[in-house]
Motif scaffolding. Structure first.
Motif, PDB file in Angstrom:
ATOM      1  N   THR A  17       0.831  -1.205   0.000  1.00 16.70           N
ATOM      2  CA  THR A  17       0.000   0.000   0.000  1.00 16.70           C
ATOM      3  C   THR A  17       0.864   1.252   0.000  1.00 16.70           C
ATOM      4  N   ALA A  18       1.921   1.263   0.792  1.00 14.90           N
ATOM      5  CA  ALA A  18       2.817   2.421   0.826  1.00 14.90           C
ATOM      6  C   ALA A  18       3.515   2.610  -0.511  1.00 14.90           C
ATOM      7  N   VAL A  19       3.936   1.529  -1.128  1.00 16.20           N
ATOM      8  CA  VAL A  19       4.600   1.620  -2.434  1.00 16.20           C
ATOM      9  C   VAL A  19       3.643   2.197  -3.467  1.00 16.20           C
ATOM     10  N   GLU A  20       2.419   1.730  -3.495  1.00 19.22           N
ATOM     11  CA  GLU A  20       1.438   2.234  -4.453  1.00 19.22           C
ATOM     12  C   GLU A  20       1.110   3.700  -4.189  1.00 19.22           C
ATOM     13  N   LEU A  21       1.005   4.080  -2.935  1.00 22.29           N
ATOM     14  CA  LEU A  21       0.695   5.462  -2.591  1.00 22.29           C
ATOM     15  C   LEU A  21       1.830   6.396  -3.015  1.00 22.29           C
ATOM     16  N   ILE A  22       3.047   6.023  -2.741  1.00 21.78           N
ATOM     17  CA  ILE A  22       4.194   6.842  -3.131  1.00 21.78           C
ATOM     18  C   ILE A  22       4.300   6.937  -4.646  1.00 21.78           C
ATOM     19  N   ALA A  23       4.106   5.834  -5.340  1.00 23.97           N
ATOM     20  CA  ALA A  23       4.168   5.848  -6.803  1.00 23.97           C
ATOM     21  C   ALA A  23       3.065   6.738  -7.386  1.00 23.97           C
ATOM     22  N   ALA A  24       1.862   6.658  -6.845  1.00 28.20           N
ATOM     23  CA  ALA A  24       0.756   7.475  -7.347  1.00 28.20           C
ATOM     24  C   ALA A  24       1.024   8.955  -7.118  1.00 28.20           C
ATOM     25  N   VAL A  25       1.532   9.310  -5.956  1.00 31.40           N
ATOM     26  CA  VAL A  25       1.838  10.713  -5.671  1.00 31.40           C
ATOM     27  C   VAL A  25       2.913  11.228  -6.620  1.00 31.40           C
ATOM     28  N   LEU A  26       3.945  10.439  -6.855  1.00 35.86           N
ATOM     29  CA  LEU A  26       5.006  10.866  -7.775  1.00 35.86           C
ATOM     30  C   LEU A  26       4.487  11.027  -9.200  1.00 35.86           C
ATOM     31  N   ILE A  27       3.674  10.100  -9.652  1.00 30.31           N
ATOM     32  CA  ILE A  27       3.150  10.166 -11.023  1.00 30.31           C
ATOM     33  C   ILE A  27       2.209  11.345 -11.195  1.00 30.31           C
ATOM     34  N   PHE A  28       1.286  11.548 -10.252  1.00 29.09           N
ATOM     35  CA  PHE A  28       0.360  12.673 -10.365  1.00 29.09           C
ATOM     36  C   PHE A  28       1.074  14.008 -10.211  1.00 29.09           C
ATOM     37  N   SER A  29       2.116  14.062  -9.390  1.00 30.74           N
ATOM     38  CA  SER A  29       2.902  15.292  -9.276  1.00 30.74           C
ATOM     39  C   SER A  29       3.582  15.608 -10.597  1.00 30.74           C
ATOM     40  N   TRP A  30       4.119  14.570 -11.250  1.00 31.61           N
ATOM     41  CA  TRP A  30       4.760  14.771 -12.544  1.00 31.61           C
ATOM     42  C   TRP A  30       3.744  15.288 -13.568  1.00 31.61           C
ATOM     43  N   ILE A  32       1.030  17.027 -12.962  1.00 33.38           N
ATOM     44  CA  ILE A  32       0.683  18.404 -12.612  1.00 33.38           C
ATOM     45  C   ILE A  32       1.745  19.376 -13.124  1.00 33.38           C
ATOM     46  N   VAL A  33       3.002  18.974 -13.099  1.00 30.51           N
ATOM     47  CA  VAL A  33       4.076  19.833 -13.608  1.00 30.51           C
ATOM     48  C   VAL A  33       4.149  19.773 -15.130  1.00 30.51           C
ATOM     49  N   PHE A  34       3.920  18.611 -15.709  1.00 34.76           N
ATOM     50  CA  PHE A  34       4.068  18.404 -17.146  1.00 34.76           C
ATOM     51  C   PHE A  34       3.016  19.166 -17.964  1.00 34.76           C
ATOM     52  N   LEU A  35       1.774  19.158 -17.531  1.00 37.96           N
ATOM     53  CA  LEU A  35       0.706  19.764 -18.317  1.00 37.96           C
ATOM     54  C   LEU A  35       0.872  21.267 -18.529  1.00 37.96           C
ATOM     55  N   PRO A  36       1.157  22.063 -17.503  1.00 36.82           N
ATOM     56  CA  PRO A  36       1.360  23.499 -17.777  1.00 36.82           C
ATOM     57  C   PRO A  36       2.561  23.786 -18.677  1.00 36.82           C
ATOM     58  N   ILE A  37       3.606  22.989 -18.554  1.00 33.54           N
ATOM     59  CA  ILE A  37       4.782  23.206 -19.399  1.00 33.54           C
ATOM     60  C   ILE A  37       4.445  22.929 -20.859  1.00 33.54           C
TER      61      ILE A  37
END
Length: 52
Positions: A17-30, A32-37
Motif C-alpha cells: 500500500t505504501a509503495v502504491e501510494l508513493i508511486a501514485a503521488v510521484l506520477i500525479f505530481s509529474w 501536474i508539472v508536465f501539463l502546464p509546461i
C-alpha cells in the motif's frame, strides 16, 4: 525513486500500500508539472512570428 521504494518493499521495510501510494503521488505530481509546461510550449508555438 519508485524503484527504490520497490526495493524497500522487497526487503520488507514498506508494505505494498505504501509503495502504491508513493508511486501514485510521484506520477500525479509529474503530471501536474508536465501539463502546464506543454500548454505553455503549445501556446508559444501558436504565436505569430516576424521571421521571413
Amino acid at each position: 525513486m519508485i524503484v527504490l521504494v520497490a526495493l524497500f518493499f522487497a526487503v520488507g521495510y514498506y508494505n505494498l500500500t505504501a509503495v502504491e501510494l508513493i508511486a501514485a503521488v510521484l506520477i500525479f505530481s509529474w503530471i501536474i508539472v508536465f501539463l502546464p509546461i506543454t500548454e505553455a510550449a503549445r501556446a508559444d508555438g501558436d504565436a505569430p512570428t516576424t521571421e521571413r
